[in-house]
Each structure stands twice: as structure tokens, then as C-alpha cells.
Design a protein around this motif. Structure first.
Motif, PDB file in Angstrom:
ATOM      1  N   SER A   1       0.821  -1.213   0.000  1.00  0.00           N
ATOM      2  CA  SER A   1       0.000   0.000   0.000  1.00  0.00           C
ATOM      3  C   SER A   1       0.860   1.272   0.000  1.00  0.00           C
ATOM      4  O   SER A   1       0.317   2.365  -0.011  1.00  0.00           O
ATOM      5  CB  SER A   1      -0.932   0.005   1.204  1.00  0.00           C
ATOM      6  OG  SER A   1      -0.170   0.038   2.390  1.00  0.00           O
ATOM      7  N   ARG A   2       2.179   1.124   0.003  1.00  0.00           N
ATOM      8  CA  ARG A   2       3.040   2.310   0.012  1.00  0.00           C
ATOM      9  C   ARG A   2       3.011   3.029  -1.331  1.00  0.00           C
ATOM     10  O   ARG A   2       3.073   4.243  -1.398  1.00  0.00           O
ATOM     11  CB  ARG A   2       4.471   1.921   0.371  1.00  0.00           C
ATOM     12  CG  ARG A   2       4.617   1.531   1.830  1.00  0.00           C
ATOM     13  CD  ARG A   2       6.018   1.151   2.116  1.00  0.00           C
ATOM     14  NE  ARG A   2       6.252  -0.160   1.432  1.00  0.00           N
ATOM     15  CZ  ARG A   2       7.405  -0.751   1.306  1.00  0.00           C
ATOM     16  NH1 ARG A   2       8.487  -0.170   1.783  1.00  0.00           N
ATOM     17  NH2 ARG A   2       7.517  -1.900   0.715  1.00  0.00           N
ATOM     18  N   ASN A   3       2.915   2.335  -2.427  1.00  0.00           N
ATOM     19  CA  ASN A   3       2.942   2.940  -3.754  1.00  0.00           C
ATOM     20  C   ASN A   3       1.548   3.238  -4.280  1.00  0.00           C
ATOM     21  O   ASN A   3       1.399   3.827  -5.329  1.00  0.00           O
ATOM     22  CB  ASN A   3       3.660   2.024  -4.742  1.00  0.00           C
ATOM     23  CG  ASN A   3       5.117   1.881  -4.377  1.00  0.00           C
ATOM     24  OD1 ASN A   3       5.693   2.778  -3.797  1.00  0.00           O
ATOM     25  ND2 ASN A   3       5.695   0.752  -4.722  1.00  0.00           N
ATOM     26  N   LYS A   4       0.558   2.819  -3.562  1.00  0.00           N
ATOM     27  CA  LYS A   4      -0.816   2.976  -4.017  1.00  0.00           C
ATOM     28  C   LYS A   4      -1.401   4.268  -3.451  1.00  0.00           C
ATOM     29  O   LYS A   4      -1.282   4.547  -2.265  1.00  0.00           O
ATOM     30  CB  LYS A   4      -1.629   1.781  -3.546  1.00  0.00           C
ATOM     31  CG  LYS A   4      -3.044   1.787  -4.033  1.00  0.00           C
ATOM     32  CD  LYS A   4      -3.753   0.538  -3.541  1.00  0.00           C
ATOM     33  CE  LYS A   4      -5.205   0.577  -3.922  1.00  0.00           C
ATOM     34  NZ  LYS A   4      -5.934  -0.559  -3.379  1.00  0.00           N
ATOM     35  N   LEU A   5      -2.024   5.064  -4.301  1.00  0.00           N
ATOM     36  CA  LEU A   5      -2.657   6.297  -3.866  1.00  0.00           C
ATOM     37  C   LEU A   5      -4.157   6.036  -3.787  1.00  0.00           C
ATOM     38  O   LEU A   5      -4.849   5.920  -4.788  1.00  0.00           O
ATOM     39  CB  LEU A   5      -2.366   7.432  -4.862  1.00  0.00           C
ATOM     40  CG  LEU A   5      -2.891   8.801  -4.493  1.00  0.00           C
ATOM     41  CD1 LEU A   5      -2.216   9.309  -3.221  1.00  0.00           C
ATOM     42  CD2 LEU A   5      -2.647   9.777  -5.618  1.00  0.00           C
ATOM     43  N   ASP A   6      -4.665   5.945  -2.576  1.00  0.00           N
ATOM     44  CA  ASP A   6      -6.085   5.685  -2.420  1.00  0.00           C
ATOM     45  C   ASP A   6      -6.874   6.997  -2.383  1.00  0.00           C
ATOM     46  O   ASP A   6      -6.319   8.081  -2.519  1.00  0.00           O
ATOM     47  CB  ASP A   6      -6.332   4.876  -1.148  1.00  0.00           C
ATOM     48  CG  ASP A   6      -5.815   5.574   0.099  1.00  0.00           C
ATOM     49  OD1 ASP A   6      -5.082   6.563  -0.041  1.00  0.00           O
ATOM     50  OD2 ASP A   6      -6.144   5.114   1.206  1.00  0.00           O
ATOM     51  N   ARG A   7      -8.144   6.883  -2.252  1.00  0.00           N
ATOM     52  CA  ARG A   7      -9.017   8.055  -2.285  1.00  0.00           C
ATOM     53  C   ARG A   7      -8.700   9.025  -1.153  1.00  0.00           C
ATOM     54  O   ARG A   7      -8.652  10.231  -1.348  1.00  0.00           O
ATOM     55  CB  ARG A   7     -10.470   7.602  -2.190  1.00  0.00           C
ATOM     56  CG  ARG A   7     -11.433   8.732  -2.366  1.00  0.00           C
ATOM     57  CD  ARG A   7     -12.876   8.318  -2.259  1.00  0.00           C
ATOM     58  NE  ARG A   7     -13.091   6.894  -2.360  1.00  0.00           N
ATOM     59  CZ  ARG A   7     -14.190   6.281  -1.958  1.00  0.00           C
ATOM     60  NH1 ARG A   7     -15.163   6.961  -1.431  1.00  0.00           N
ATOM     61  NH2 ARG A   7     -14.335   4.982  -2.073  1.00  0.00           N
ATOM     62  N   ARG A   8      -8.458   8.510   0.015  1.00  0.00           N
ATOM     63  CA  ARG A   8      -8.163   9.372   1.166  1.00  0.00           C
ATOM     64  C   ARG A   8      -6.843  10.113   0.974  1.00  0.00           C
ATOM     65  O   ARG A   8      -6.734  11.298   1.248  1.00  0.00           O
ATOM     66  CB  ARG A   8      -8.116   8.529   2.438  1.00  0.00           C
ATOM     67  CG  ARG A   8      -7.941   9.362   3.676  1.00  0.00           C
ATOM     68  CD  ARG A   8      -8.050   8.516   4.897  1.00  0.00           C
ATOM     69  NE  ARG A   8      -9.437   8.097   5.048  1.00  0.00           N
ATOM     70  CZ  ARG A   8      -9.851   7.143   5.869  1.00  0.00           C
ATOM     71  NH1 ARG A   8      -8.973   6.486   6.597  1.00  0.00           N
ATOM     72  NH2 ARG A   8     -11.112   6.837   5.974  1.00  0.00           N
ATOM     73  N   GLY A   9      -5.849   9.451   0.443  1.00  0.00           N
ATOM     74  CA  GLY A   9      -4.570  10.095   0.188  1.00  0.00           C
ATOM     75  C   GLY A   9      -4.664  11.143  -0.906  1.00  0.00           C
ATOM     76  O   GLY A   9      -4.039  12.202  -0.832  1.00  0.00           O
ATOM     77  N   PHE A  10      -5.474  10.851  -1.928  1.00  0.00           N
ATOM     78  CA  PHE A  10      -5.659  11.819  -2.997  1.00  0.00           C
ATOM     79  C   PHE A  10      -6.339  13.076  -2.478  1.00  0.00           C
ATOM     80  O   PHE A  10      -5.928  14.197  -2.787  1.00  0.00           O
ATOM     81  CB  PHE A  10      -6.495  11.193  -4.122  1.00  0.00           C
ATOM     82  CG  PHE A  10      -6.879  12.173  -5.177  1.00  0.00           C
ATOM     83  CD1 PHE A  10      -5.950  12.605  -6.105  1.00  0.00           C
ATOM     84  CD2 PHE A  10      -8.166  12.671  -5.230  1.00  0.00           C
ATOM     85  CE1 PHE A  10      -6.304  13.518  -7.079  1.00  0.00           C
ATOM     86  CE2 PHE A  10      -8.529  13.579  -6.193  1.00  0.00           C
ATOM     87  CZ  PHE A  10      -7.595  14.004  -7.122  1.00  0.00           C
TER      88      PHE A  10
END
Length: 75
Positions: A5-14
Motif C-alpha cells: 500500500s506504500r505505492n498505491k494512492l487511495d481516495r483518502r490520500g488523494f
């Protein structure tokens, strides 16, 4: 199977990064008018501020004559 999940940009991070960008833009917009210098006014001079309508001019007389304004005066 592990999900990285370190390289994944989820909705909350966006949304978190978008709100940070919006905050920086709002601060920059609030600061920039304070740095503007005083504007210089345009002085049009006496030639541009004088009266432009001349009722005795030939084209003005022809306009009123052709549109029937002289016939309305008789009534």
C-alpha cells in the motif's frame, strides 16, 4: 499475498494531497494582492473628454430629417 500500500494512492490520500494544494493556492492568492503596487490612472486629456455630439453637424441634421423628426415637430 501481501498488498503493497506504500505505492498505491487511495481516495483518502488523494483528497489529502488535493486539499493541501488548495490550501497553498488560497494562501498564495491572499498574499499576492498585498504585493501589488499602486496602479497609475490613465489621463485621457482634454481632446478625449470634450463633447463629441455636435447638433449642427450635417450628418446629425440628415439623421433627424430622414427619420421624420421634423414632421413630428409640426404636430
Amino acid at each position: 499475498m501481501t498488498v503493497d500500500s506504500r505505492n498505491k494512492l487511495d481516495r483518502r490520500g488523494f483528497l489529502r494531497s488535493a486539499s493541501g494544494v488548495a490550501t497553498v493556492a488560497a494562501v498564495a492568492a491572499a498574499i499576492s494582492p498585498a504585493m501589488v503596487t499602486e496602479a497609475e490612472a490613465y489621463d485621457p486629456g482634454p481632446d478625449e473628454t470634450g463633447a463629441k455630439y455636435q447638433p449642427d453637424a450635417a450628418d446629425v441634421q440628415a439623421f433627424y430629417r430622414s427619420n421624420g423628426y421634423e414632421t413630428l415637430k409640426d404636430k
